[in-house]
Design a protein around this motif. Structure first.
Motif, PDB file in Angstrom:
ATOM      1  N   LEU A  48       0.806  -1.215   0.000  1.00  0.00           N
ATOM      2  CA  LEU A  48       0.000   0.000   0.000  1.00  0.00           C
ATOM      3  C   LEU A  48       0.839   1.265   0.000  1.00  0.00           C
ATOM      4  CD1 LEU A  48      -2.810  -0.802   2.601  1.00  0.00           C
ATOM      5  CD2 LEU A  48      -2.918  -0.979   0.105  1.00  0.00           C
ATOM      6  N   ASN A  49       2.002   1.227   0.641  1.00  0.00           N
ATOM      7  CA  ASN A  49       2.733   2.471   0.851  1.00  0.00           C
ATOM      8  C   ASN A  49       4.209   2.185   1.110  1.00  0.00           C
ATOM      9  OD1 ASN A  49       2.512   5.440   1.306  1.00  0.00           O
ATOM     10  ND2 ASN A  49       3.319   4.917   3.324  1.00  0.00           N
ATOM     11  N   ILE A  50       5.066   3.112   0.669  1.00  0.00           N
ATOM     12  CA  ILE A  50       6.481   3.115   1.052  1.00  0.00           C
ATOM     13  C   ILE A  50       6.773   4.494   1.631  1.00  0.00           C
ATOM     14  CG2 ILE A  50       8.873   2.893   0.324  1.00  0.00           C
ATOM     15  CD1 ILE A  50       7.919   1.238  -2.046  1.00  0.00           C
ATOM     16  N   PHE A  51       7.175   4.530   2.895  1.00  0.00           N
ATOM     17  CA  PHE A  51       7.522   5.786   3.555  1.00  0.00           C
ATOM     18  C   PHE A  51       9.027   5.832   3.707  1.00  0.00           C
ATOM     19  CE2 PHE A  51       8.341   8.568   7.130  1.00  0.00           C
ATOM     20  CZ  PHE A  51       7.444   9.618   6.954  1.00  0.00           C
ATOM     21  N   ASN A  52       9.676   6.793   3.046  1.00  0.00           N
ATOM     22  CA  ASN A  52      11.134   6.941   3.118  1.00  0.00           C
ATOM     23  C   ASN A  52      11.482   8.159   3.962  1.00  0.00           C
ATOM     24  OD1 ASN A  52      10.488   6.371  -0.114  1.00  0.00           O
ATOM     25  ND2 ASN A  52      11.950   4.942   0.782  1.00  0.00           N
ATOM     26  N   ASP A  53      12.495   8.035   4.796  1.00  0.00           N
ATOM     27  CA  ASP A  53      13.001   9.192   5.530  1.00  0.00           C
ATOM     28  C   ASP A  53      14.510   9.268   5.364  1.00  0.00           C
ATOM     29  OD1 ASP A  53      14.082  10.803   7.852  1.00  0.00           O
ATOM     30  OD2 ASP A  53      11.911  11.124   8.094  1.00  0.00           O
ATOM     31  N   HIS A  54      14.970  10.322   4.660  1.00  0.00           N
ATOM     32  CA  HIS A  54      16.376  10.447   4.307  1.00  0.00           C
ATOM     33  C   HIS A  54      17.260  10.582   5.540  1.00  0.00           C
ATOM     34  CE1 HIS A  54      20.082  12.453   2.891  1.00  0.00           C
ATOM     35  NE2 HIS A  54      19.883  11.792   1.771  1.00  0.00           N
ATOM     36  N   ASP A  55      16.892  11.461   6.485  1.00  0.00           N
ATOM     37  CA  ASP A  55      17.722  11.656   7.679  1.00  0.00           C
ATOM     38  C   ASP A  55      17.803  10.374   8.510  1.00  0.00           C
ATOM     39  OD1 ASP A  55      18.082  14.253   6.940  1.00  0.00           O
ATOM     40  OD2 ASP A  55      17.384  15.134   8.810  1.00  0.00           O
ATOM     41  N   TYR A  56      16.680   9.708   8.673  1.00  0.00           N
ATOM     42  CA  TYR A  56      16.663   8.465   9.431  1.00  0.00           C
ATOM     43  C   TYR A  56      17.352   7.335   8.660  1.00  0.00           C
ATOM     44  CZ  TYR A  56      13.038  10.411  12.547  1.00  0.00           C
ATOM     45  OH  TYR A  56      12.323  11.152  13.449  1.00  0.00           O
ATOM     46  N   ASN A  57      17.391   7.446   7.328  1.00  0.00           N
ATOM     47  CA  ASN A  57      17.854   6.367   6.447  1.00  0.00           C
ATOM     48  C   ASN A  57      17.102   5.081   6.766  1.00  0.00           C
ATOM     49  OD1 ASN A  57      19.230   5.327   4.289  1.00  0.00           O
ATOM     50  ND2 ASN A  57      21.166   5.029   5.382  1.00  0.00           N
ATOM     51  N   ARG A  58      15.787   5.225   6.765  1.00  0.00           N
ATOM     52  CA  ARG A  58      14.888   4.139   7.169  1.00  0.00           C
ATOM     53  C   ARG A  58      13.625   4.244   6.320  1.00  0.00           C
ATOM     54  NH1 ARG A  58      14.729   1.497  12.035  1.00  0.00           N
ATOM     55  NH2 ARG A  58      12.748   0.713  12.853  1.00  0.00           N
ATOM     56  N   SER A  59      13.105   3.110   5.905  1.00  0.00           N
ATOM     57  CA  SER A  59      11.866   3.072   5.133  1.00  0.00           C
ATOM     58  C   SER A  59      10.895   2.098   5.776  1.00  0.00           C
ATOM     59  CB  SER A  59      12.118   2.641   3.685  1.00  0.00           C
ATOM     60  OG  SER A  59      12.952   3.565   3.012  1.00  0.00           O
ATOM     61  N   VAL A  60       9.617   2.427   5.688  1.00  0.00           N
ATOM     62  CA  VAL A  60       8.558   1.544   6.169  1.00  0.00           C
ATOM     63  C   VAL A  60       7.695   1.150   4.970  1.00  0.00           C
ATOM     64  CG1 VAL A  60       6.618   1.261   7.738  1.00  0.00           C
ATOM     65  CG2 VAL A  60       8.569   2.682   8.416  1.00  0.00           C
ATOM     66  N   ILE A  61       7.631  -0.148   4.710  1.00  0.00           N
ATOM     67  CA  ILE A  61       6.888  -0.697   3.576  1.00  0.00           C
ATOM     68  C   ILE A  61       5.646  -1.377   4.123  1.00  0.00           C
ATOM     69  CG2 ILE A  61       6.976  -2.301   1.624  1.00  0.00           C
ATOM     70  CD1 ILE A  61      10.074  -2.024   1.752  1.00  0.00           C
ATOM     71  N   THR A  62       4.462  -0.886   3.730  1.00  0.00           N
ATOM     72  CA  THR A  62       3.205  -1.447   4.224  1.00  0.00           C
ATOM     73  C   THR A  62       2.729  -2.554   3.292  1.00  0.00           C
ATOM     74  OG1 THR A  62       2.594   0.689   5.203  1.00  0.00           O
ATOM     75  CG2 THR A  62       0.838  -0.942   4.913  1.00  0.00           C
ATOM     76  N   ILE A  63       2.918  -3.797   3.735  1.00  0.00           N
ATOM     77  CA  ILE A  63       2.508  -4.981   2.974  1.00  0.00           C
ATOM     78  C   ILE A  63       1.210  -5.502   3.577  1.00  0.00           C
ATOM     79  CG2 ILE A  63       3.156  -7.316   2.242  1.00  0.00           C
ATOM     80  CD1 ILE A  63       6.097  -6.498   2.941  1.00  0.00           C
ATOM     81  N   VAL A  64       0.198  -5.724   2.739  1.00  0.00           N
ATOM     82  CA  VAL A  64      -1.046  -6.339   3.219  1.00  0.00           C
ATOM     83  C   VAL A  64      -1.318  -7.579   2.384  1.00  0.00           C
ATOM     84  CG1 VAL A  64      -3.526  -6.058   3.584  1.00  0.00           C
ATOM     85  CG2 VAL A  64      -1.991  -4.144   3.994  1.00  0.00           C
ATOM     86  N   ALA A  65      -1.709  -8.649   3.058  1.00  0.00           N
ATOM     87  CA  ALA A  65      -1.984  -9.917   2.372  1.00  0.00           C
ATOM     88  C   ALA A  65      -2.953 -10.726   3.220  1.00  0.00           C
ATOM     89  CB  ALA A  65      -0.693 -10.704   2.150  1.00  0.00           C
ATOM     90  N   SER A  66      -3.478 -11.776   2.630  1.00  0.00           N
ATOM     91  CA  SER A  66      -4.229 -12.734   3.441  1.00  0.00           C
ATOM     92  C   SER A  66      -3.252 -13.412   4.392  1.00  0.00           C
ATOM     93  CB  SER A  66      -4.904 -13.773   2.552  1.00  0.00           C
ATOM     94  OG  SER A  66      -3.923 -14.618   1.969  1.00  0.00           O
ATOM     95  N   ILE A  67      -3.752 -13.920   5.487  1.00  0.00           N
ATOM     96  CA  ILE A  67      -2.884 -14.583   6.457  1.00  0.00           C
ATOM     97  C   ILE A  67      -2.156 -15.763   5.838  1.00  0.00           C
ATOM     98  CG2 ILE A  67      -4.716 -16.081   7.355  1.00  0.00           C
ATOM     99  CD1 ILE A  67      -2.432 -14.620   9.876  1.00  0.00           C
ATOM    100  N   ASP A  68      -2.749 -16.374   4.819  1.00  0.00           N
ATOM    101  CA  ASP A  68      -2.108 -17.515   4.165  1.00  0.00           C
ATOM    102  C   ASP A  68      -0.986 -17.088   3.218  1.00  0.00           C
ATOM    103  OD1 ASP A  68      -3.874 -19.325   5.400  1.00  0.00           O
ATOM    104  OD2 ASP A  68      -5.393 -18.920   3.877  1.00  0.00           O
ATOM    105  N   SER A  69      -0.956 -15.814   2.840  1.00  0.00           N
ATOM    106  CA  SER A  69       0.031 -15.330   1.864  1.00  0.00           C
ATOM    107  C   SER A  69       1.116 -14.462   2.485  1.00  0.00           C
ATOM    108  CB  SER A  69      -0.676 -14.527   0.759  1.00  0.00           C
ATOM    109  OG  SER A  69      -1.661 -15.296   0.109  1.00  0.00           O
TER     110      SER A  69
END
Length: 327
Positions: A48-69
């Protein structure tokens, strides 16, 4: 529940990776979650989303799936990240210990229990250390059975808040002693946790730490479920909050907190507006203002709604399509 979600048992993983300055690299990690090695799209999976922060040098990737996947989606993304990110070369303001720093898995509705997510989290922990030899994991939340220690406590246990943790003293729950290349990864499960960051218009990190201490859950008058750090960020100070869901229902100034249900239990979370208001009030007492608030990802309700829409339309890379798609 929307009709298109019938039969779906959705969970979210807000995958934290220790890289943001090479966006192509981060996007390749995200694509690994939604496509297999042959380039075929994974069923019932979207980013759904990729949040990048240059100063933090950290990204948060929002993955959504069925529990089986979710297991294979997350493991494939982690395998890609570990192949591309070398912690020996990492620099950034935000504390971190691993190339893949954090793998939290959250249920997105009544159909999935937190215990189901915990089972998948433990499988991801085992799978990561098998597929990336040399990687190491600590468990938190419901995945940390039977103690169910929270993320903040486990991070303290592992030395995450220290400037330089002594990896020789760390005893991972899964895998060998942490190696410098991959570092240490936290894997866990809980009700949904939001990330809400409020920027205070000052360079005074001591003032930022005072504000953070005042709103932290453990402080007298603090906000329930809020774990917080003050970090230098783009010439100012960011009050970076993990907003954990808490049991029951609450209200502030007559306004109910946003709530949702898992396995018949009601949970709610402090609204971003309340966190912003409290930070602004505390900053104002020091004669400084705030510059804005950023949500890293979504509220639980937003996450579920967007995921249902993306999956019903067969959109794997929703982060690319979001501006053009009307849900």
């Amino acid at each position: 529940m929307a009709s298109g979600s019938l039969g779906r048992r959705l969970v979210a993983c807000l995958l934290n990776v220790s890289e943001a300055r090479r966006k192509d690299l981060v996007e390749s990690v995200a694509r690994a979650a939604v496509y297999d090695a042959r380039g075929a799209r994974r069923e019932e999976t979207t980013v759904l989303n990729i949040f990048n922060d240059h100063d933090y040098n950290r990204s948060v990737i929002t993955i959504v799936a069925s529990i089986d996947s979710i297991r294979e989606a997350v493991l494939s993304a982690c395998e890609k990240a570990c192949g591309l990110i070398d912690m020996r070369n990492h620099t950034g303001v935000h504390p971190c210990m691993g190339a893949v720093d954090l793998i939290p898995i959250y249920p997105l509705g009544e159909e999935v229990a937190v215990e189901d997510c915990a089972k998948e989290a433990r499988a991801v922990a085992e799978g990561l250390t098998e597929r990336v030899p040399g990687s190491s994991v600590f468990l938190f939340g419901w995945a940390d059975a039977p103690l169910q220690r929270g993320l903040a406590q486990r991070r303290r246990d592992m030395g995450w808040f220290k400037k330089t943790a002594d990896t020789r003293l760390i005893r991972p729950d899964v895998g060998p002693q942490p190696q410098k290349r991959y570092g240490l990864t936290g894997v866990g499960a809980s009700p949904y946790v939001m990330n809400c960051n409020v920027t205070v218009d000052t360079r005074d990190i001591a003032a930022g730490r005072d504000i953070a201490a005042a709103i932290r859950e453990s402080a007298p008058g603090g906000l329930p479920g809020v774990q917080v750090l003050a970090l230098p960020h783009e010439g100012a100070v960011e009050i970076a909050c993990n907003v954990e869901s808490v049991k029951g229902s609450r209200a502030a100034a007559g306004q109910p907190w946003p709530s949702f249900s898992i396995s018949g239990q009601t949970y709610c979370h402090a609204p971003a507006s309340l966190i912003t208001e409290r930070v602004a009030e505390l900053a104002g007492r020091r004669g400084v203002g705030t510059k804005g608030t950023a949500l890293v990802g979504f509220t639980p309700a937003e996450c579920r709604g967007l995921a249902e829409g993306a999956l019903s339309r067969g959109i794997a890379e929703f982060w690319r399509e979001r501006r053009r798609v009307h849900m």
